[in-house]
Design an enzyme around this catalytic site. Sequence first.
Site, PDB file in Angstrom:
ATOM      1  N   SER A 116       0.828  -1.209   0.000  1.00 37.00           N
ATOM      2  CA  SER A 116       0.000   0.000   0.000  1.00 37.00           C
ATOM      3  C   SER A 116       0.858   1.253   0.000  1.00 37.00           C
ATOM      4  O   SER A 116       1.963   1.269   0.560  1.00 37.00           O
ATOM      5  CB  SER A 116      -0.898   0.003   1.245  1.00 37.00           C
ATOM      6  OG  SER A 116      -1.477   1.271   1.478  1.00 37.00           O
TER       7      SER A 116
ATOM      8  N   TYR B  82      -2.618   0.652  10.025  1.00 38.68           N
ATOM      9  CA  TYR B  82      -2.786  -0.022   8.738  1.00 38.68           C
ATOM     10  C   TYR B  82      -1.489   0.018   7.944  1.00 38.68           C
ATOM     11  O   TYR B  82      -1.024  -1.005   7.416  1.00 38.68           O
ATOM     12  CB  TYR B  82      -3.917   0.636   7.952  1.00 38.68           C
ATOM     13  CG  TYR B  82      -4.052   0.118   6.538  1.00 38.68           C
ATOM     14  CD1 TYR B  82      -4.453  -1.187   6.292  1.00 38.68           C
ATOM     15  CD2 TYR B  82      -3.773   0.943   5.449  1.00 38.68           C
ATOM     16  CE1 TYR B  82      -4.568  -1.664   4.998  1.00 38.68           C
ATOM     17  CE2 TYR B  82      -3.891   0.471   4.153  1.00 38.68           C
ATOM     18  CZ  TYR B  82      -4.289  -0.831   3.930  1.00 38.68           C
ATOM     19  OH  TYR B  82      -4.391  -1.303   2.647  1.00 38.68           O
TER      20      TYR B  82
END
Length: 378
Positions: free
Chosen positions: A130, A189
Amino acid sequence: MSEHVLITGGAGFIGSRLARRLVGAGHTVTVLDALIPQVHGNDPFTTSPLVASLDGVAEIIEGTVTSTTDLERALSGATAIVHLAAETGTGQSMYEIDRYVETNVGGTAKLLDLLTKTEHSVTRLVIASSRSIYGEGSYVTEDGRLVYPGAREDADLAGGDFEVHVPGEGSLTPVPTSEDALLHPSSVYGITKHMQESLVMTVAPTVGIEPVSLRYQNVYGPGQSLKNPYTGILSIFSTLIRQGKDINIFEDGLESRDFVYIDDVVEATFLATTRPEAAGAVFNVGSGVATSVLDVVEALFDAFGTQVPTRVSGNYRLGDIRHNVADTSRLAERLGFTPSVSFSEGVRRFAEWVHTEPIEGDSYQRSLDEMAARKLLK
């Protein structure tokens, strides 16, 4: 050569389309997916369009990457793996820490543990990383030096100063972030995605598996969840527009992201799974174009042909970044791939699809209330 590809999280937004792309090219696909209600509803085999799109395409195994038993079953016959299964959402990760770490890090560790200890035929492992692992990404100083700022200070944000600062420097200008940039995530995250990538890129080569890491930017398009409030602002704002509700724009609305259309993401992932040139590489997968939140709102108003009141509130979420846009040159040079769908065209296609979907409830407000109760939204 035909591959048997296991896609973890393969009934999701990206995975289901990737499965169809792979099968269309002559490969075989097995999907392992937990089919969580937040994405698929309470009866996924009856009501989820994503699950329905895999009918006759792939074997679906309902299970989780946190279960060794489920992973063992799914790995049977696989020659390649695309590891998409993960808990997603920057905001939610800041107060569901154990769940994010267990799924994202623990699930990846279980997968790698099996690959190191059991007989299998896997030769390639693609991990969905990500852009969040970059934190604030890359900036240049007034005299042209490249810097990687840390997370913004709560005191600055509370005072309405949303820009990124480095002590001793003047104004900074965001620039595209390359794969060689400093990795310093600013959310739970992001930390879990960094750990996933590090585990795969470190362990896989030791057991003869070619690793590939794909650092996805903000993926959007038809098929993304309109139920999940952590999917992204296009889904959130689209639902508010259809409900005729006001849109609260955080910060000053000038924060920007790199929005990349689902078809481009699927094609990049397909190439990373099947092309020899991808072996061992890390790739940014984005559009290479920065789009502000204010521009997102205007694009959605144009696509839907209607407007709702907007309010630039100055609210902010701890853990959010100010800007990030990908340098996509490595993907172009190594795999010959460049994104083909502009943001305006992608939003038009997205809005056309949204019009065919039921209007969802206000789960977004509940997610904001949860963050505010934990003092993560201000």
